[in-house]
Motif scaffolding. Structure first.
Motif, mmCIF file in Angstrom:
data_model
loop_
_atom_site.group_PDB
_atom_site.id
_atom_site.type_symbol
_atom_site.label_atom_id
_atom_site.label_comp_id
_atom_site.label_asym_id
_atom_site.label_seq_id
_atom_site.Cartn_x
_atom_site.Cartn_y
_atom_site.Cartn_z
ATOM 1 N N PRO A 1 0.801 -1.230 0.000
ATOM 2 C CA PRO A 1 0.000 0.000 0.000
ATOM 3 C C PRO A 1 0.831 1.276 0.000
ATOM 4 O O PRO A 1 0.473 2.256 -0.665
ATOM 5 N N TRP A 2 1.956 1.268 0.732
ATOM 6 C CA TRP A 2 2.775 2.480 0.790
ATOM 7 C C TRP A 2 3.496 2.764 -0.536
ATOM 8 O O TRP A 2 3.929 3.882 -0.764
ATOM 9 N N ASP A 3 3.617 1.758 -1.403
ATOM 10 C CA ASP A 3 4.180 1.978 -2.739
ATOM 11 C C ASP A 3 3.179 2.657 -3.669
ATOM 12 O O ASP A 3 3.574 3.251 -4.678
ATOM 13 N N LEU A 4 1.891 2.544 -3.363
ATOM 14 C CA LEU A 4 0.838 2.877 -4.311
ATOM 15 C C LEU A 4 -0.053 4.048 -3.916
ATOM 16 O O LEU A 4 -0.587 4.741 -4.787
ATOM 17 N N ALA A 5 -0.247 4.250 -2.628
ATOM 18 C CA ALA A 5 -1.295 5.161 -2.162
ATOM 19 C C ALA A 5 -1.140 6.576 -2.715
ATOM 20 O O ALA A 5 -2.088 7.146 -3.272
ATOM 21 N N ALA A 6 0.028 7.160 -2.569
ATOM 22 C CA ALA A 6 0.223 8.537 -3.035
ATOM 23 C C ALA A 6 0.145 8.622 -4.559
ATOM 24 O O ALA A 6 -0.502 9.521 -5.118
ATOM 25 N N GLY A 7 0.789 7.691 -5.246
ATOM 26 C CA GLY A 7 0.823 7.724 -6.698
ATOM 27 C C GLY A 7 -0.542 7.573 -7.343
ATOM 28 O O GLY A 7 -0.810 8.155 -8.399
ATOM 29 N N MET A 8 -1.421 6.799 -6.722
ATOM 30 C CA MET A 8 -2.780 6.648 -7.248
ATOM 31 C C MET A 8 -3.472 7.998 -7.374
ATOM 32 O O MET A 8 -4.065 8.325 -8.409
ATOM 33 N N LEU A 9 -3.400 8.786 -6.311
ATOM 34 C CA LEU A 9 -4.073 10.087 -6.331
ATOM 35 C C LEU A 9 -3.379 11.043 -7.289
ATOM 36 O O LEU A 9 -4.048 11.808 -8.002
ATOM 37 N N LEU A 10 -2.051 11.019 -7.334
ATOM 38 C CA LEU A 10 -1.324 11.886 -8.263
ATOM 39 C C LEU A 10 -1.780 11.660 -9.699
ATOM 40 O O LEU A 10 -2.065 12.611 -10.438
ATOM 41 N N VAL A 11 -1.855 10.395 -10.109
ATOM 42 C CA VAL A 11 -2.251 10.086 -11.487
ATOM 43 C C VAL A 11 -3.694 10.506 -11.742
ATOM 44 O O VAL A 11 -4.004 11.128 -12.776
ATOM 45 N N ARG A 12 -4.579 10.186 -10.838
ATOM 46 C CA ARG A 12 -5.992 10.525 -11.042
ATOM 47 C C ARG A 12 -6.211 12.034 -11.087
ATOM 48 O O ARG A 12 -6.986 12.534 -11.908
ATOM 49 N N GLU A 13 -5.532 12.766 -10.219
ATOM 50 C CA GLU A 13 -5.688 14.220 -10.226
ATOM 51 C C GLU A 13 -5.004 14.865 -11.428
ATOM 52 O O GLU A 13 -5.285 16.017 -11.763
ATOM 53 N N GLY B 1 -5.462 13.629 -14.355
ATOM 54 C CA GLY B 1 -6.326 13.265 -15.467
ATOM 55 C C GLY B 1 -6.179 11.843 -15.958
ATOM 56 O O GLY B 1 -6.726 11.489 -17.007
ATOM 57 N N GLY B 2 -5.453 11.010 -15.214
ATOM 58 C CA GLY B 2 -5.219 9.642 -15.645
ATOM 59 C C GLY B 2 -6.114 8.632 -14.962
ATOM 60 O O GLY B 2 -6.982 8.975 -14.153
ATOM 61 N N PHE B 3 -5.884 7.366 -15.292
ATOM 62 C CA PHE B 3 -6.663 6.257 -14.755
ATOM 63 C C PHE B 3 -5.729 5.300 -14.022
ATOM 64 O O PHE B 3 -4.635 5.011 -14.501
ATOM 65 N N VAL B 4 -6.177 4.811 -12.877
ATOM 66 C CA VAL B 4 -5.413 3.848 -12.086
ATOM 67 C C VAL B 4 -6.358 2.757 -11.614
ATOM 68 O O VAL B 4 -7.396 3.047 -11.002
ATOM 69 N N THR B 5 -6.016 1.501 -11.897
ATOM 70 C CA THR B 5 -6.797 0.360 -11.412
ATOM 71 C C THR B 5 -5.846 -0.771 -11.053
ATOM 72 O O THR B 5 -4.640 -0.699 -11.301
#
Length: 295
Positions: free
Chosen positions: A212-224, A226-230
């Protein structure tokens, strides 16, 4: 641009930890020539950075929960908020004196990431985002790349290695990507891979077996941005499954398609190999396949 109070708290924590890591990086480079090596020193640097981050965050929000790579999970009096922290992502890079690593901090509210920060102290790049407010690199608004043609895309990935991950599946996924993309990159810090997707440097990114600590921040960065994360099944269970795919609409969709096709091919080959082992001499069929020869 002015940040919210919560991002200011996160930034102060990241800068303090980053200052410590940058100083330690210099020591690691000096230790490379010693017989003892820098591994124990780097472990201590990692833990020290997490202590700095946790201490700074606790000063401002003492009741929040905390999930860190080094210290694990700690429940807080405030059950609706939790910090998710990687104090040193890219540990192997750091160990070898490679200046590509990051401090990553995310704030989770009722199961949703609402604020994110990824900071590389080696080059002083600070990526931040808040839900609904966009993503920024050193106060400059960032957006995911707009490319639509896979043949023009540069994609980041993870590489499974012996003792961790599915090597056979990884070979098929990489082979599929090699056939469609202009280039693949493996830089060794998933938090920065996602931040670079948000900044348009990478067109897409996928990796398995993350925390989770590898992914949590980056998920929001990409989505904000304009990208998609799944997750790799196209769902929203990124933090629980530990698998991720990210990019703009087209790149994300096509990446999921390629990964799915690669998985089917790997399953077919595994079945074939199992039959060969049972009926012949146990030779490694996969090693003779095109994916097995991928470089």
């Amino acid at each position: 641009m002015p940040h919210s109070a919560i991002l200011n708290v996160m930034t102060k924590a990241a800068y303090r930890a980053g200052k410590s890591l940058k100083r330690d990086l210099g020591e690691v480079e000096n230790l490379q020539v010693s017989l003892k090596g820098p591994r124990n020193f780097v472990t201590a640097a990692d833990r020290r950075a997490e202590e700095i981050v946790r201490g700074e965050l606790a000063k401002a929000r003492p009741d929040y929960g905390f999930l860190g790579e080094e210290g694990g999970a700690h429940a807080g009096a405030d059950k609706s908020h939790r910090w998710i922290v990687d104090p040193l992502d890219g540990t192997t890079n750091f160990l070898h004196g490679i200046p590509h690593f990051a401090v990553s901090i995310a704030l989770e509210r009722n199961g949703t990431i609402v604020a994110a920060l990824t900071y590389n102290p080696a080059n002083d790049e600070l990526f931040v985002a808040e839900r609904g407010k966009g993503a920024f690199l050193n106060d400059r608004r960032i957006r995911v790349a707009a490319r639509q043609r896979l043949a023009e895309a540069v994609v980041a990935c993870g590489l499974p290695h012996y003792g961790r991950g599915d090597l056979a599946l990884g070979r098929y996924e990489i082979a599929a990507a090699q056939q469609h993309y202009a280039g693949l990159r493996r830089f060794g810090a998933a938090t920065l891979d996602l931040a670079w997707v948000a900044a348009g440097r990478f067109d897409a990114f996928w990796e398995r077996d993350l925390s989770p600590w590898d992914l949590a921040a980056g998920m929001l960065l990409v989505r904000e941005a304009g990208g998609f994360v799944t997750d790799l099944d196209g769902g929203d269970a990124v933090l629980t499954k530990g698998h991720v795919a990210a990019g703009n609409d087209t790149m994300h969709r096509e990446l999921l398609r390629l990964i799915k096709e690669a998985g089917k091919e790997a399953a077919k080959e595994a079945t074939k190999e199992g039959n060969t082992d049972a009926n012949k001499d146990g030779s490694n069929v996969l090693a003779a396949s095109p994916a097995g020869r991928a470089r």
